[in-house]
Design a protein around this motif. Sequence first.
Motif, mmCIF file in Angstrom:
data_model
loop_
_atom_site.group_PDB
_atom_site.id
_atom_site.type_symbol
_atom_site.label_atom_id
_atom_site.label_comp_id
_atom_site.label_asym_id
_atom_site.label_seq_id
_atom_site.Cartn_x
_atom_site.Cartn_y
_atom_site.Cartn_z
ATOM 1 N N SER A 4 -13.695 -8.133 -21.317
ATOM 2 C CA SER A 4 -13.528 -7.079 -20.001
ATOM 3 C C SER A 4 -11.669 -7.348 -19.408
ATOM 4 C CB SER A 4 -14.083 -7.658 -18.967
ATOM 5 O OG SER A 4 -14.279 -8.899 -19.019
ATOM 6 N N GLU A 23 -11.009 -11.471 -20.846
ATOM 7 C CA GLU A 23 -11.391 -12.790 -21.108
ATOM 8 C C GLU A 23 -11.569 -12.137 -22.916
ATOM 9 O OE1 GLU A 23 -16.130 -13.831 -20.816
ATOM 10 O OE2 GLU A 23 -15.515 -12.445 -19.259
ATOM 11 N N PHE A 28 -9.718 -17.032 -21.026
ATOM 12 C CA PHE A 28 -8.989 -16.034 -20.599
ATOM 13 C C PHE A 28 -7.773 -16.362 -20.427
ATOM 14 C CE2 PHE A 28 -13.012 -16.951 -18.328
ATOM 15 C CZ PHE A 28 -13.578 -15.688 -17.397
ATOM 16 N N ASP A 48 -6.919 -14.463 -5.702
ATOM 17 C CA ASP A 48 -7.499 -13.412 -5.524
ATOM 18 C C ASP A 48 -6.412 -12.974 -4.699
ATOM 19 O OD1 ASP A 48 -8.000 -14.941 -3.263
ATOM 20 O OD2 ASP A 48 -9.825 -15.555 -3.973
ATOM 21 N N GLU A 111 -12.954 -19.019 -14.107
ATOM 22 C CA GLU A 111 -13.919 -18.602 -14.881
ATOM 23 C C GLU A 111 -14.409 -17.462 -15.325
ATOM 24 O OE1 GLU A 111 -16.942 -21.709 -12.548
ATOM 25 O OE2 GLU A 111 -15.262 -23.406 -13.513
ATOM 26 N N ASP A 112 -13.982 -16.433 -14.052
ATOM 27 C CA ASP A 112 -14.136 -15.067 -13.678
ATOM 28 C C ASP A 112 -12.399 -14.491 -13.615
ATOM 29 O OD1 ASP A 112 -15.217 -12.626 -12.102
ATOM 30 O OD2 ASP A 112 -16.835 -13.137 -13.099
ATOM 31 N N LEU A 113 -12.767 -12.687 -13.965
ATOM 32 C CA LEU A 113 -11.875 -12.027 -13.746
ATOM 33 C C LEU A 113 -11.278 -11.918 -12.035
ATOM 34 C CD1 LEU A 113 -12.046 -9.837 -16.452
ATOM 35 C CD2 LEU A 113 -9.780 -11.388 -16.062
ATOM 36 N N ASP A 114 -11.850 -12.107 -11.271
ATOM 37 C CA ASP A 114 -11.971 -11.525 -10.497
ATOM 38 C C ASP A 114 -11.314 -12.832 -9.097
ATOM 39 O OD1 ASP A 114 -14.460 -9.172 -10.348
ATOM 40 O OD2 ASP A 114 -16.067 -10.687 -9.790
ATOM 41 N N GLU A 115 -11.207 -13.790 -10.154
ATOM 42 C CA GLU A 115 -10.280 -15.059 -9.855
ATOM 43 C C GLU A 115 -8.454 -14.094 -9.334
ATOM 44 O OE1 GLU A 115 -10.978 -19.189 -10.578
ATOM 45 O OE2 GLU A 115 -12.500 -18.077 -11.707
#
Length: 294
Positions: A4, A23, A28, A48, A111-115
């Motif tokens: 993603s 990712e 990442f 974010d 840990e997540d692309l939402d960051e």
Amino acid sequence: MPESSKIFTYVVEGLSYTVTVYEENGEFYADIAVNEGAMDVNAVYFGDDDFSGSSESLGGPLNMNGARLDGEKVQWDEATELSRPGLGPEGETKETYLQAGDTMTVALDIEDLDEIDVFGIRATSTTTGAGSIKAVSSDPEEPEEPEDPVYGKVFFGEVFSETGEPLGGTYILDEEPDPNPYSVPALPEGTEPTFENYLSYYLSDEMGGNLAAVEGVVFYGPGEDGSQEELFRIAAPEGGFADADALLAAYDDALSGTEDLSGQDLIAALSLDDYAMPEPETAEEMGADEFDLV
């Protein structure tokens, strides 16, 4: 292939770049690619879309002081130094100096692309009027999945004439005609007519296709008059296709050079007049001796 990703762009007079944050295998990364101009990437910042709380900052010439987004001061969650300003003795060979066509990959501790909703770059030795940037990019693009080309029918050929005319093998249609007097096989109802699905159906227990016997695969799509005509074909290597993956790899090779195209545009780009041989549109018009059914 990335699992993603998000894409950030930045364009000013004299410089443009793209940052792809993605990712891959649970890790990442950010690919920084310069499209026009040049810059020495000294630091990257990201965060974010919640601008509350304290902001990370690098001191001295690597700071992002004054950088704003739509008039609002950006609160950065992370800041990473990549190099000190100045090209020094390395000159344009400096690892962080990127010119048009160059790409640099940076590992990201997230840990997540939402960051990441906002991405910043502090760069010097730029081809902008000021010679440096405190660039901020937001509203990342969500990459579109490439559209697989679809076909009206596919012929898995075992016998061809000296002129390349299909003689023996298996035709599979995208939809079963009504009537279907010659019982020409067709993909199961609701199946998207991509080559991967044609191949999977050909090799299914229901069809019992023999890949080792395939000398070539011919792809068909609608011609100018609406009838199905040959678009292109893939010839088997000496010894035949080893397995389905080998055939799919050959198919991907046939599509190489057209990665920016999809759907009917891609099909049009692949059309080969040398192999064009209009085929009957309906099963009634097909001669039974034109192919062997399996």
